[in-house]
Write a protein that holds these residues in place. Structure first.
Motif, mmCIF file in Angstrom:
data_model
loop_
_atom_site.group_PDB
_atom_site.id
_atom_site.type_symbol
_atom_site.label_atom_id
_atom_site.label_comp_id
_atom_site.label_asym_id
_atom_site.label_seq_id
_atom_site.Cartn_x
_atom_site.Cartn_y
_atom_site.Cartn_z
ATOM 1 N N UNK A 73 0.818 -1.213 0.000
ATOM 2 C CA UNK A 73 0.000 0.000 0.000
ATOM 3 C C UNK A 73 0.853 1.264 0.000
ATOM 4 N N UNK A 74 1.968 1.224 0.749
ATOM 5 C CA UNK A 74 2.841 2.385 0.915
ATOM 6 C C UNK A 74 4.268 1.998 0.507
ATOM 7 N N UNK A 75 4.517 1.810 -0.778
ATOM 8 C CA UNK A 75 5.838 1.331 -1.224
ATOM 9 C C UNK A 75 6.942 2.316 -0.886
ATOM 10 N N UNK A 76 8.142 1.764 -0.675
ATOM 11 C CA UNK A 76 9.296 2.587 -0.341
ATOM 12 C C UNK A 76 9.874 3.198 -1.615
ATOM 13 N N UNK A 77 10.060 4.499 -1.617
ATOM 14 C CA UNK A 77 10.537 5.181 -2.819
ATOM 15 C C UNK A 77 11.914 4.693 -3.242
ATOM 16 N N UNK A 78 12.766 4.349 -2.264
ATOM 17 C CA UNK A 78 14.121 3.898 -2.591
ATOM 18 C C UNK A 78 14.314 2.411 -2.332
ATOM 19 N N UNK A 79 13.232 1.679 -2.141
ATOM 20 C CA UNK A 79 13.235 0.237 -1.862
ATOM 21 C C UNK A 79 13.690 -0.119 -0.451
ATOM 22 N N UNK A 80 14.060 0.890 0.361
ATOM 23 C CA UNK A 80 14.647 0.579 1.668
ATOM 24 C C UNK A 80 13.997 1.328 2.817
ATOM 25 N N UNK A 81 13.732 2.618 2.645
ATOM 26 C CA UNK A 81 13.290 3.449 3.765
ATOM 27 C C UNK A 81 11.789 3.724 3.691
ATOM 28 N N UNK A 82 11.039 3.431 4.767
ATOM 29 C CA UNK A 82 9.619 3.786 4.783
ATOM 30 C C UNK A 82 9.433 5.292 4.685
ATOM 31 N N UNK A 83 8.347 5.708 4.046
ATOM 32 C CA UNK A 83 8.034 7.128 3.933
ATOM 33 C C UNK A 83 7.304 7.635 5.166
ATOM 34 N N UNK A 84 6.867 8.896 5.096
ATOM 35 C CA UNK A 84 6.256 9.542 6.258
ATOM 36 C C UNK A 84 4.988 8.824 6.713
ATOM 37 N N UNK A 85 4.123 8.418 5.766
ATOM 38 C CA UNK A 85 2.890 7.727 6.146
ATOM 39 C C UNK A 85 3.183 6.395 6.808
ATOM 40 N N UNK A 86 4.186 5.706 6.299
ATOM 41 C CA UNK A 86 4.555 4.422 6.902
ATOM 42 C C UNK A 86 5.111 4.616 8.301
ATOM 43 N N UNK A 87 5.935 5.661 8.492
ATOM 44 C CA UNK A 87 6.444 5.944 9.827
ATOM 45 C C UNK A 87 5.297 6.267 10.790
ATOM 46 N N UNK A 88 4.330 7.004 10.302
ATOM 47 C CA UNK A 88 3.167 7.322 11.128
ATOM 48 C C UNK A 88 2.463 6.043 11.562
ATOM 49 N N UNK A 89 2.294 5.128 10.636
ATOM 50 C CA UNK A 89 1.619 3.872 10.947
ATOM 51 C C UNK A 89 2.419 3.051 11.953
ATOM 52 N N UNK A 90 3.728 3.010 11.771
ATOM 53 C CA UNK A 90 4.582 2.289 12.726
ATOM 54 C C UNK A 90 4.398 2.861 14.130
ATOM 55 N N UNK A 91 4.441 4.195 14.225
ATOM 56 C CA UNK A 91 4.288 4.826 15.526
ATOM 57 C C UNK A 91 2.946 4.526 16.160
ATOM 58 N N UNK A 92 1.880 4.599 15.359
ATOM 59 C CA UNK A 92 0.543 4.342 15.891
ATOM 60 C C UNK A 92 0.414 2.901 16.380
ATOM 61 N N UNK A 93 1.025 1.966 15.680
ATOM 62 C CA UNK A 93 0.917 0.561 16.083
ATOM 63 C C UNK A 93 1.809 0.213 17.262
ATOM 64 N N UNK A 94 2.891 0.978 17.433
ATOM 65 C CA UNK A 94 3.757 0.726 18.578
ATOM 66 C C UNK A 94 3.228 1.383 19.854
#
Length: 346
Positions: free
Chosen positions: A313-334
């Motif tokens: 759903x939120x692919x990594x632009x450089x194949x390695x680093x999550x983007x801002x939306x993905x970081x937000x999701x990680x934080x919310x789930x943690x």
């Protein structure tokens, strides 16, 4: 008509009492350089990547109690860049007043650290000091925090859980270095979380035989100083290029942007090479073994924070680093885990 009184201007030197989340401030001929690792730890590493990222103030913030309605901060950034590749977005200074995000200012000026991945060389292009200004602050006594630019949105979960963050995340360098464990051991802490995996794989640093004992040793060092502090061990979130393919990782500039590719051979896993799947299995086993005698130790599977479906759903632009939306999701789930652990110690 009486002249309007001019506002009083006060110069306040930045010290470690005001700058939260750093170990030391080093005087230089161009200002104070924050360090997240203390001198003893920096002296035990010759890796330029460690030197670069530990000096980036991820999670660091200036905190004051003040009635000021305008705050200015003179800063000189050093911005990592790659030759021939469009620069990443400028960093952002966040202004938080009494716990609420009130303003953001984009960084500018400063030096550029230009790295040439093809030749392995780098240079510094010097630039001017910038003045970061926040105006029209509430005219009352208040707590003001200025969060310095960082590459990872690691403060989201901490803010949501109402805890005070000290970030020792070292981009590209989370490599089980003993001096980092000693640094953590030397800090006061109510909760400790550590995350291992992606850098071990993409650096092709060690084989499976060494991983378990290295993790045990890292945790032993922390436990010697914090025997009863809640300790959360996390594995990596999903990264498709490294899930079942070993490192080392290599940059790919073929389309004019910087992406990453894994260059290892999956067949080498049988000989002990690491992948994220292997590291998660080993970490879970280490925590399960230790948790028998350590009731304050817990494990979080990174795939529960950001899994395969999330990356689709939120692919990594450089194949390695999550983007801002993905970081937000990680934080919310943690956050629920952090809340549960926080409540257990309050």
């Amino acid at each position: 008509m009486a002249d309007t009184p001019r506002p009083t201007l006060t110069d306040t030197p930045v010290t470690t009492d005001l700058l939260i989340g750093v170990a030391e401030l080093e005087p230089t001929d161009r200002g104070l350089q924050p360090h997240r690792l203390p001198a003893f730890a920096r002296n035990q590493s010759t890796d330029p990547q460690v030197a670069m990222v530990e000096a980036q103030p991820a999670g660091a913030r200036i905190a004051v109690r003040t009635t000021a309605t305008r705050i200015e901060l003179d800063v000189l950034r050093t911005r990592p860049m790659y030759a021939g590749v469009a620069p990443r977005p400028d960093g952002v200074y966040d202004l938080v007043v009494d716990g609420e995000l009130c303003d953001q200012v984009t960084s500018f000026g400063g030096d550029a650290l230009v790295m040439d991945m093809a030749t392995g060389t780098s240079r510094i292009d010097e630039g001017p000091v910038a003045t970061i200004a926040f105006a029209d602050l509430p005219d009352r006594d208040k707590t003001v925090e200025i969060w310095l630019p960082h590459n990872e949105l690691t403060r989201i979960a901490a803010h949501a859980a109402d805890v005070d963050l000290h970030n020792l995340g070292l981009g590209g360098s989370a490599l089980l270095d003993p001096f980092v464990a000693r640094t953590i051991a030397g800090l006061e802490a109510d909760i400790i979380s550590v995350k291992f995996g992606i850098n071990l794989v993409n650096a092709d640093l060690m084989r499976c035989r060494a991983l378990g004992p290295a993790v045990h040793g890292f945790l032993d060092t922390i436990r010697d100083a914090h025997p009863d502090t809640p300790l959360i061990v996390m594995s990596s979130v999903c990264c498709p290029i490294q899930e079942s393919t070993p490192g080392p990782l290599a940059p790919d500039f073929s389309d004019g942007t910087m992406k990453f590719v894994a260059t290892g051979d999956p067949a080498e896993v049988a000989a002990g090479k690491l992948t994220l799947e292997v590291v998660r299995e080993e970490l879970a086993a280490v925590v399960a073994q230790r948790a028998v005698d350590d009731p304050h130790l817990s494990y979080v599977d990174g795939l529960d924070l950001l899994g395969h479906a999330d990356v689709e759903e939120l692919p990594y632009a450089d194949n390695l680093h999550p983007g801002a939306q993905a970081h937000q999701r990680i934080g919310e789930r943690f956050t629920p885990t952090l809340l549960r652990v926080r409540n257990s110690v309050r």
